[in-house]
Enzyme design. Sequence first.
Site, PDB file in Angstrom:
ATOM      1  N   CYS A   1       4.054   2.732   0.920  1.00  0.00           N
ATOM      2  CA  CYS A   1       4.586   2.449   2.118  1.00  0.00           C
ATOM      3  C   CYS A   1       4.568   3.518   3.005  1.00  0.00           C
ATOM      4  O   CYS A   1       3.498   4.394   3.226  1.00  0.00           O
ATOM      5  CB  CYS A   1       5.995   1.903   2.406  1.00  0.00           C
ATOM      6  SG  CYS A   1       6.278   1.010   4.097  1.00  0.00           S
TER       7      CYS A   1
ATOM      8  N   HIS B   1       5.111  -2.927  -0.709  1.00  0.00           N
ATOM      9  CA  HIS B   1       6.140  -2.680  -1.690  1.00  0.00           C
ATOM     10  C   HIS B   1       5.960  -3.249  -2.952  1.00  0.00           C
ATOM     11  O   HIS B   1       6.788  -4.654  -3.311  1.00  0.00           O
ATOM     12  CB  HIS B   1       7.693  -2.971  -1.089  1.00  0.00           C
ATOM     13  CG  HIS B   1       8.055  -1.837  -0.088  1.00  0.00           C
ATOM     14  ND1 HIS B   1       8.702  -0.509  -0.370  1.00  0.00           N
ATOM     15  CD2 HIS B   1       7.633  -2.033   1.340  1.00  0.00           C
ATOM     16  CE1 HIS B   1       8.782   0.077   0.742  1.00  0.00           C
ATOM     17  NE2 HIS B   1       8.411  -0.498   1.955  1.00  0.00           N
TER      18      HIS B   1
ATOM     19  N   GLU C   1       7.228  -2.930  -5.872  1.00  0.00           N
ATOM     20  CA  GLU C   1       8.512  -2.631  -6.545  1.00  0.00           C
ATOM     21  C   GLU C   1       9.500  -3.624  -6.196  1.00  0.00           C
ATOM     22  O   GLU C   1      10.432  -4.298  -6.830  1.00  0.00           O
ATOM     23  CB  GLU C   1       9.261  -1.193  -6.327  1.00  0.00           C
ATOM     24  CG  GLU C   1      10.026  -0.976  -5.268  1.00  0.00           C
ATOM     25  CD  GLU C   1       9.233  -0.858  -3.927  1.00  0.00           C
ATOM     26  OE1 GLU C   1       9.573  -0.869  -2.822  1.00  0.00           O
ATOM     27  OE2 GLU C   1       7.837  -0.730  -3.925  1.00  0.00           O
TER      28      GLU C   1
END
Length: 247
Positions: free
Chosen positions: A125, A224, A226
């Site tokens: 990001c 993202h 994660e």
Amino acid sequence: MATHGPPVVGISCYREKVSWGVWQHVRADVLHADYADTVAGGGGVPVLLPGAAVGTGKSDVDGAADAVVARLDALVIAGGADVDPARYGAAPHPRTVGCRPERDSWELALIAAADRVSLPLLGVCRGMQLMAVAASGSLVQHLPDVLGSALHSPGADAFGDVPITTVSGSRVAAAVGNAVSVRCHHHQAVDRHPGFVPVATAADGTLEAMERTGRRFCVAVQWHPENARDARLFNALISAARANTGT
């Protein structure tokens, strides 16, 4: 860089005023635990990299970044606040907020240090945006002005589910496939990206991933992984670190 044992993966982090327990509005170095958990799940050892050296001279910051990178097997530049538009020669948009110039300085130094030794690097990001800026690129400061939609950042802590298409033969495609829905939380995006090849886009044309060609793993994504506990790109980073160290 480290030469034995599981790969050591440095992750940049926030420095913010936060509260927990008896501590109220205390400056702290923080990061969503999803990053460290995803690195650890892939067999890496996560290490947070606060910008503690920032505030001294540039040569000191660069020296600190070189010292840190020399002890890492891979680096992740994490998400966060908007990059200071002065870094790419632009006036701030009214919706460009929360800039952290000290963090910009530290992470730009980390990126430069990683580039000098060809350390495997993943930007997430803001990390993608800063990698573009480090390469003398620029950003779109507010995507809704361009798209007429807040799909990529619905507001507050919500994530947008954005279908993307990757470029066949790219590292990103090898990791996540040719078409996938990703979790986005960005109101800005990369515009110019010298030295990087675009390797994933959303249907609205927003650039969602870029990478450098060649043997080095140098990849950046706008989404993202994660947050969705999608370890595939992190696993690819750790595999590249293992290949570099022969472990």
